[in-house]
Write a protein that holds these residues in place. Sequence first.
Motif, PDB file in Angstrom:
ATOM      1  N   LEU A  72       0.850  -1.185   0.000  1.00 25.12           N
ATOM      2  CA  LEU A  72       0.000   0.000   0.000  1.00 25.12           C
ATOM      3  C   LEU A  72       0.884   1.233   0.000  1.00 25.12           C
ATOM      4  O   LEU A  72       1.748   1.382   0.877  1.00 25.12           O
ATOM      5  N   MET A  73       0.673   2.126  -0.961  1.00 27.99           N
ATOM      6  CA  MET A  73       1.412   3.384  -1.059  1.00 27.99           C
ATOM      7  C   MET A  73       0.459   4.540  -0.771  1.00 27.99           C
ATOM      8  O   MET A  73      -0.531   4.732  -1.487  1.00 27.99           O
ATOM      9  N   LEU A  74       0.738   5.297   0.273  1.00 27.34           N
ATOM     10  CA  LEU A  74      -0.050   6.471   0.628  1.00 27.34           C
ATOM     11  C   LEU A  74       0.700   7.710   0.172  1.00 27.34           C
ATOM     12  O   LEU A  74       1.821   7.962   0.624  1.00 27.34           O
ATOM     13  N   VAL A  75       0.104   8.468  -0.734  1.00 34.08           N
ATOM     14  CA  VAL A  75       0.741   9.669  -1.258  1.00 34.08           C
ATOM     15  C   VAL A  75      -0.140  10.873  -0.954  1.00 34.08           C
ATOM     16  O   VAL A  75      -1.347  10.760  -0.759  1.00 34.08           O
ATOM     17  N   GLY A  76       0.471  12.040  -0.915  1.00 30.56           N
ATOM     18  CA  GLY A  76      -0.282  13.267  -0.668  1.00 30.56           C
ATOM     19  C   GLY A  76       0.621  14.389  -0.231  1.00 30.56           C
ATOM     20  O   GLY A  76       1.836  14.218  -0.073  1.00 30.56           O
ATOM     21  N   GLU A  77       0.018  15.555  -0.032  1.00 27.10           N
ATOM     22  CA  GLU A  77       0.749  16.715   0.446  1.00 27.10           C
ATOM     23  C   GLU A  77       1.296  16.454   1.856  1.00 27.10           C
ATOM     24  O   GLU A  77       0.727  15.660   2.608  1.00 27.10           O
ATOM     25  N   PRO A  78       2.390  17.102   2.232  1.00 30.78           N
ATOM     26  CA  PRO A  78       2.875  16.963   3.608  1.00 30.78           C
ATOM     27  C   PRO A  78       1.805  17.405   4.609  1.00 30.78           C
ATOM     28  O   PRO A  78       1.038  18.333   4.351  1.00 30.78           O
ATOM     29  N   VAL A 191       3.642  -4.319   3.224  1.00 30.18           N
ATOM     30  CA  VAL A 191       4.387  -3.070   3.368  1.00 30.18           C
ATOM     31  C   VAL A 191       3.446  -1.895   3.123  1.00 30.18           C
ATOM     32  O   VAL A 191       2.686  -1.888   2.145  1.00 30.18           O
ATOM     33  N   ILE A 192       3.490  -0.920   4.021  1.00 31.66           N
ATOM     34  CA  ILE A 192       2.812   0.366   3.806  1.00 31.66           C
ATOM     35  C   ILE A 192       3.904   1.413   3.631  1.00 31.66           C
ATOM     36  O   ILE A 192       4.725   1.625   4.529  1.00 31.66           O
ATOM     37  N   ALA A 193       3.923   2.068   2.484  1.00 35.98           N
ATOM     38  CA  ALA A 193       4.895   3.123   2.225  1.00 35.98           C
ATOM     39  C   ALA A 193       4.173   4.462   2.127  1.00 35.98           C
ATOM     40  O   ALA A 193       2.985   4.515   1.771  1.00 35.98           O
ATOM     41  N   THR A 194       4.874   5.533   2.451  1.00 36.92           N
ATOM     42  CA  THR A 194       4.316   6.872   2.294  1.00 36.92           C
ATOM     43  C   THR A 194       5.268   7.713   1.454  1.00 36.92           C
ATOM     44  O   THR A 194       6.478   7.482   1.446  1.00 36.92           O
ATOM     45  N   ALA A 195       4.704   8.672   0.741  1.00 35.44           N
ATOM     46  CA  ALA A 195       5.512   9.572  -0.087  1.00 35.44           C
ATOM     47  C   ALA A 195       4.795  10.900  -0.198  1.00 35.44           C
ATOM     48  O   ALA A 195       3.569  10.950  -0.374  1.00 35.44           O
ATOM     49  N   ASN A 196       5.547  11.978  -0.088  1.00 37.06           N
ATOM     50  CA  ASN A 196       4.997  13.322  -0.257  1.00 37.06           C
ATOM     51  C   ASN A 196       5.011  13.715  -1.724  1.00 37.06           C
ATOM     52  O   ASN A 196       6.003  13.501  -2.425  1.00 37.06           O
ATOM     53  N   THR A 197       3.919  14.294  -2.188  1.00 37.34           N
ATOM     54  CA  THR A 197       3.864  14.735  -3.573  1.00 37.34           C
ATOM     55  C   THR A 197       4.885  15.835  -3.844  1.00 37.34           C
ATOM     56  O   THR A 197       5.327  16.002  -4.982  1.00 37.34           O
ATOM     57  N   ARG A 200       8.101  14.530  -5.331  1.00 37.25           N
ATOM     58  CA  ARG A 200       8.060  13.855  -6.625  1.00 37.25           C
ATOM     59  C   ARG A 200       9.207  14.349  -7.504  1.00 37.25           C
ATOM     60  O   ARG A 200       9.427  15.542  -7.662  1.00 37.25           O
ATOM     61  N   GLY A 201       9.949  13.411  -8.052  1.00 37.11           N
ATOM     62  CA  GLY A 201      11.092  13.753  -8.883  1.00 37.11           C
ATOM     63  C   GLY A 201      12.404  13.713  -8.134  1.00 37.11           C
ATOM     64  O   GLY A 201      13.467  13.724  -8.744  1.00 37.11           O
ATOM     65  N   VAL A 202      12.360  13.669  -6.790  1.00 33.73           N
ATOM     66  CA  VAL A 202      13.602  13.590  -6.021  1.00 33.73           C
ATOM     67  C   VAL A 202      14.269  12.254  -6.281  1.00 33.73           C
ATOM     68  O   VAL A 202      15.399  12.170  -6.724  1.00 33.73           O
ATOM     69  N   ASN A 203      13.545  11.180  -5.962  1.00 38.82           N
ATOM     70  CA  ASN A 203      13.997   9.824  -6.289  1.00 38.82           C
ATOM     71  C   ASN A 203      12.761   9.052  -6.747  1.00 38.82           C
ATOM     72  O   ASN A 203      12.206   8.252  -5.990  1.00 38.82           O
ATOM     73  N   PHE A 215      -1.739   2.445  -5.085  1.00 36.59           N
ATOM     74  CA  PHE A 215      -1.557   3.837  -4.679  1.00 36.59           C
ATOM     75  C   PHE A 215      -2.889   4.428  -4.190  1.00 36.59           C
ATOM     76  O   PHE A 215      -3.919   4.272  -4.838  1.00 36.59           O
ATOM     77  N   GLU A 216      -2.831   5.112  -3.064  1.00 38.76           N
ATOM     78  CA  GLU A 216      -3.980   5.836  -2.530  1.00 38.76           C
ATOM     79  C   GLU A 216      -3.533   7.245  -2.144  1.00 38.76           C
ATOM     80  O   GLU A 216      -2.498   7.413  -1.498  1.00 38.76           O
ATOM     81  N   THR A 217      -4.306   8.235  -2.547  1.00 36.22           N
ATOM     82  CA  THR A 217      -3.993   9.632  -2.242  1.00 36.22           C
ATOM     83  C   THR A 217      -4.745  10.072  -0.999  1.00 36.22           C
ATOM     84  O   THR A 217      -5.961   9.877  -0.894  1.00 36.22           O
ATOM     85  N   VAL A 218      -4.017  10.671  -0.058  1.00 36.53           N
ATOM     86  CA  VAL A 218      -4.619  11.231   1.149  1.00 36.53           C
ATOM     87  C   VAL A 218      -4.738  12.736   0.943  1.00 36.53           C
ATOM     88  O   VAL A 218      -3.733  13.436   0.819  1.00 36.53           O
ATOM     89  N   PHE A 219      -5.975  13.227   0.884  1.00 31.11           N
ATOM     90  CA  PHE A 219      -6.226  14.631   0.576  1.00 31.11           C
ATOM     91  C   PHE A 219      -6.342  15.458   1.861  1.00 31.11           C
ATOM     92  O   PHE A 219      -6.676  14.927   2.921  1.00 31.11           O
ATOM     93  N   PRO A 220      -6.082  16.784   1.763  1.00 30.48           N
ATOM     94  CA  PRO A 220      -6.333  17.659   2.911  1.00 30.48           C
ATOM     95  C   PRO A 220      -7.804  17.634   3.303  1.00 30.48           C
ATOM     96  O   PRO A 220      -8.678  17.303   2.489  1.00 30.48           O
ATOM     97  N   ILE A 221      -8.097  17.995   4.544  1.00 32.08           N
ATOM     98  CA  ILE A 221      -9.476  18.009   5.038  1.00 32.08           C
ATOM     99  C   ILE A 221     -10.236  19.120   4.328  1.00 32.08           C
ATOM    100  O   ILE A 221      -9.836  20.286   4.350  1.00 32.08           O
TER     101      ILE A 221
END
Length: 357
Positions: A72-78, A191-197, A200-203, A215-221
């Motif tokens: 599971l990959m959780l992506v979204g804004e910091p 495995v649950i991984a997280t990544a900040n949008t 993106r492009g760093v690695n 991939f699942e996107t976690v959005f702001p409230i």
Amino acid sequence: MQRPPAEVRHADELARLRDTDTGERPPGWALSLTAARRFIVGDPAAEISRKFVGDPSLIDRALVSLATSRGLMLVGEPGTAKSLLSELLAAAVSGESTLTVQGGAATTEDQIKYSWNYALLVAEGPSQRSLVRAPLLRGMAEGKVVRFEEITRCPLEVQDCLLSPLSDRVLAIPELTGADSMVFARDGFNVIATANTRDRGVNEMSAALKRRFNFETVFPIADFDTELSLVEAEAGALLRRSGVTAAPRRDVLEVLVTTFRELRTGQTARGDTMERLSAVMSTAEAVSVAHAVGLRGWFLRREPGTAEDLVSCLAGTAAKDNGDDLAKLRRYLEQQVTWRSGAQWKALHAARHQLPG
């Protein structure tokens, strides 16, 4: 402990859910999917608190992903509570959330898979006794969920050490021989991984590794009242742990949350467009600022913090990434606050001169 893991903070709820859980459990899971969902989104009738504010369907999809052979990959804004969600998911599924790898430029494969006790290695050679098990090896051997925080901060060759464990469910230890040279994943491992949008492009992850994750996107409230209630609850808890007995003022928090949302979106409550800050103006940052405001008011004047304290605390949040952000914040306080009604908005405008520079 300043912040115990989720399975310690919510041990009573997890125990009650396990005792009353009659649902079907995936192999190796501590709870059924329905009980795990209740643990995260809450169940007032069973006195289970809500721990994650977001779309409940996201929780359903995340739990289903963890029951499959994909990670599971959780992506979204910091600041959108990706790490909190991964912690809660691991605690619900495995009863343990501490098998964690913190990604970064200096992260090595040894910190992810395994390393050696070099004194024993020299004395005895490679053996199970000299093997130092890192989170990935432990998670596979014990059938637990492994958390990989900010995976895109790691070099590509380090990220790709997950390929075989995620696809073949096996980890080779070539230094050992016989049955000890292969670790096969037990039921419950994932495995649950997280990544900040913003990273993106760093690695950027390889296509091969991406295929092994859902991939699942976690959005702001999205809702103001929901975000306000969350900031109030979390800041209140932080202040109590810091020795502050005065609860944060709701009118100050309303100003704080409104300011954060407008600086985050670039639009005011009456529809005016404005300059967005490049700094992260997330709910998590709002909680940190509310905590600082309460500390400032209590320990300096023995009272709850005010909007005047908010100006001083905002400066450290706004000026992290770009020097222009401080000028944007100053323009916001000068131009977008004057038309507001309320004593705290007027205090916020009057205190604008406290911004540095």
